[in-house]
Design a protein around this motif. Structure first.
Motif, PDB file in Angstrom:
ATOM      1  N   LYS A  85       7.109  -9.442 -16.046  1.00  0.00           N
ATOM      2  CA  LYS A  85       6.621  -9.581 -17.422  1.00  0.00           C
ATOM      3  C   LYS A  85       5.382  -8.718 -17.632  1.00  0.00           C
ATOM      4  N   ARG A  86       4.503  -8.708 -16.630  1.00  0.00           N
ATOM      5  CA  ARG A  86       3.319  -7.844 -16.716  1.00  0.00           C
ATOM      6  C   ARG A  86       3.729  -6.376 -16.775  1.00  0.00           C
ATOM      7  N   LEU A  87       4.698  -5.993 -15.966  1.00  0.00           N
ATOM      8  CA  LEU A  87       5.228  -4.629 -15.996  1.00  0.00           C
ATOM      9  C   LEU A  87       5.720  -4.270 -17.389  1.00  0.00           C
ATOM     10  N   ALA A  88       6.451  -5.195 -18.017  1.00  0.00           N
ATOM     11  CA  ALA A  88       6.980  -4.946 -19.358  1.00  0.00           C
ATOM     12  C   ALA A  88       5.864  -4.726 -20.370  1.00  0.00           C
ATOM     13  N   LEU A  89       4.850  -5.579 -20.333  1.00  0.00           N
ATOM     14  CA  LEU A  89       3.748  -5.475 -21.296  1.00  0.00           C
ATOM     15  C   LEU A  89       2.968  -4.182 -21.130  1.00  0.00           C
TER      16      LEU A  89
ATOM     17  N   LEU B   7       1.729  -8.606  -8.328  1.00  0.00           N
ATOM     18  CA  LEU B   7       0.984  -8.340  -9.560  1.00  0.00           C
ATOM     19  C   LEU B   7       0.211  -7.029  -9.519  1.00  0.00           C
ATOM     20  N   GLU B   8      -0.292  -6.657  -8.341  1.00  0.00           N
ATOM     21  CA  GLU B   8      -1.040  -5.403  -8.245  1.00  0.00           C
ATOM     22  C   GLU B   8      -0.118  -4.202  -8.423  1.00  0.00           C
ATOM     23  N   VAL B   9       1.056  -4.285  -7.831  1.00  0.00           N
ATOM     24  CA  VAL B   9       2.042  -3.214  -8.007  1.00  0.00           C
ATOM     25  C   VAL B   9       2.510  -3.174  -9.458  1.00  0.00           C
ATOM     26  N   ALA B  10       2.713  -4.338 -10.068  1.00  0.00           N
ATOM     27  CA  ALA B  10       3.133  -4.388 -11.475  1.00  0.00           C
ATOM     28  C   ALA B  10       2.135  -3.668 -12.363  1.00  0.00           C
ATOM     29  N   GLU B  11       0.841  -3.895 -12.111  1.00  0.00           N
ATOM     30  CA  GLU B  11      -0.196  -3.248 -12.915  1.00  0.00           C
ATOM     31  C   GLU B  11      -0.144  -1.731 -12.763  1.00  0.00           C
ATOM     32  N   ALA B  12      -0.063  -1.256 -11.530  1.00  0.00           N
ATOM     33  CA  ALA B  12      -0.051   0.192 -11.290  1.00  0.00           C
ATOM     34  C   ALA B  12       1.220   0.835 -11.827  1.00  0.00           C
ATOM     35  N   LEU B  13       2.359   0.203 -11.575  1.00  0.00           N
ATOM     36  CA  LEU B  13       3.627   0.766 -12.004  1.00  0.00           C
ATOM     37  C   LEU B  13       3.746   0.776 -13.523  1.00  0.00           C
ATOM     38  N   GLY B  14       3.258  -0.279 -14.165  1.00  0.00           N
ATOM     39  CA  GLY B  14       3.350  -0.354 -15.617  1.00  0.00           C
ATOM     40  C   GLY B  14       2.416   0.594 -16.324  1.00  0.00           C
TER      41      GLY B  14
ATOM     42  N   GLU C 192       0.819  -1.218   0.000  1.00  0.00           N
ATOM     43  CA  GLU C 192       0.000   0.000   0.000  1.00  0.00           C
ATOM     44  C   GLU C 192       0.848   1.262   0.000  1.00  0.00           C
ATOM     45  N   GLU C 193       1.995   1.242   0.637  1.00  0.00           N
ATOM     46  CA  GLU C 193       2.888   2.407   0.599  1.00  0.00           C
ATOM     47  C   GLU C 193       3.374   2.655  -0.831  1.00  0.00           C
ATOM     48  N   ILE C 194       3.703   1.573  -1.517  1.00  0.00           N
ATOM     49  CA  ILE C 194       4.166   1.700  -2.907  1.00  0.00           C
ATOM     50  C   ILE C 194       3.037   2.211  -3.803  1.00  0.00           C
ATOM     51  N   LEU C 195       1.832   1.677  -3.623  1.00  0.00           N
ATOM     52  CA  LEU C 195       0.702   2.105  -4.454  1.00  0.00           C
ATOM     53  C   LEU C 195       0.367   3.579  -4.216  1.00  0.00           C
ATOM     54  N   ALA C 196       0.425   4.020  -2.976  1.00  0.00           N
ATOM     55  CA  ALA C 196       0.170   5.428  -2.683  1.00  0.00           C
ATOM     56  C   ALA C 196       1.246   6.315  -3.300  1.00  0.00           C
ATOM     57  N   ALA C 197       2.509   5.849  -3.229  1.00  0.00           N
ATOM     58  CA  ALA C 197       3.605   6.620  -3.825  1.00  0.00           C
ATOM     59  C   ALA C 197       3.469   6.691  -5.347  1.00  0.00           C
ATOM     60  N   ILE C 198       2.985   5.617  -5.963  1.00  0.00           N
ATOM     61  CA  ILE C 198       2.728   5.636  -7.408  1.00  0.00           C
ATOM     62  C   ILE C 198       1.662   6.671  -7.734  1.00  0.00           C
TER      63      ILE C 198
END
Length: 258
Positions: free
Chosen positions: A153-157, A116-123, A82-88
């Motif tokens: 891989k999800r981040l890359a896509l 996977l949730e962080v990958a989606e938000a970050l990507g 959650e800290e990472i998602l808020a920072a995103i």
């Protein structure tokens, strides 16, 4: 040696942590189905967004683009989802200030995308916009695509989606990434590869059509079918007929071998 966090960023991170801890005391969301390498507080998405809004107002005087990047890096180091998602969320507010060098900096802590949730938000919210600024940085994204991690891989896509959206027309680079991942079977990756193919079709249908027919011999049929949905009806029907004929042939060979 660990990087020293600027005092202003450390103050923002302390407030962010405290606000999320308060939210975590409320009714938590259900535990995720996928195991995560990150600590999970159980704060719902709406709660994370509310905290990000609160922090952006409270620290308006000191929170700029560079501080937001440092904040995300510091949050990544703490490995709390959650800290990472808020920072995103906070960094995305400075999208107009994004610069290509951010992609290389992200690579240093891309391990958080194993979630996977962080990958989606970050990507979708950060990496796609950054790659669009300078597609020559695609080498970093290709590296993520070749790792074993489903999240990276999800981040890359999702990063590659920036090549074929909002006016960008780098279909060849997007298809190059699809090529790397066309045999994936994880449901998340099947969805993401197919989604990138459909998006790319909107800017270069001929390139996607040629790609799908060329890889129909050895690509994952589930990806090929879902990725072909934006082709014209006749060409899609021809592709599906080819896939079905190949499957029938393989089934026949398997039966004969028994």
């Amino acid at each position: 040696m660990a990087k020293t966090i600027p005092p202003a960023v450390a103050s923002i991170l302390r407030d962010l942590r405290a606000a999320l801890d308060e939210k975590a005391e409320e009714k938590a969301r259900p535990a995720p189905a996928e195991k995560s390498p990150l600590k999970i507080l159980g704060v719902r998405a709406a709660g994370v967004k509310a905290v990000a809004r609160e922090i952006s107002v409270r620290h308006k005087a000191t929170l700029d683009y560079l501080a937001a990047v440092d904040l995300l890096e510091a949050a990544a180091g703490r490995k709390v989802r959650e800290e990472i998602l808020a920072a995103i969320d906070l960094l995305e507010r400075f999208r107009k200030d994004f610069e290509p060098a951010l992609l290389l900096r992200m690579d240093k802590w891309s391990g958080v995308a194993d979630d996977l949730e962080v990958a989606e938000a970050l990507g979708a919210r950060i990496a796609a916009a950054v790659l669009a600024l300078d597609p020559t940085k695609i080498a970093t994204v290709r590296k993520w695509a070749r790792l074993r991690s489903v999240g990276r891989k999800r981040l890359a896509l999702l990063a590659a989606s920036g090549l074929v959206s909002e006016g960008r027309r780098d279909a060849a680079l997007a298809l190059d990434l699809c090529e790397i991942l066309l045999n994936e079977e994880h449901p998340v990756l099947v969805t993401e590869v197919a989604g990138l193919l459909r998006t790319t079709t909107k800017i270069d249908a001929k390139a996607v059509q040629d790609f799908l027919f060329r890889r129909s011999i050895d690509g994952n049929p589930a990806i090929l079918r879902a990725g072909s949905e934006n082709l014209d009806a006749a060409r899609r029907a021809a592709l599906i007929a080819k896939l079905e004929a190949q499957q029938a042939s393989l089934s026949g060979l398997a039966a004969a071998g028994r």
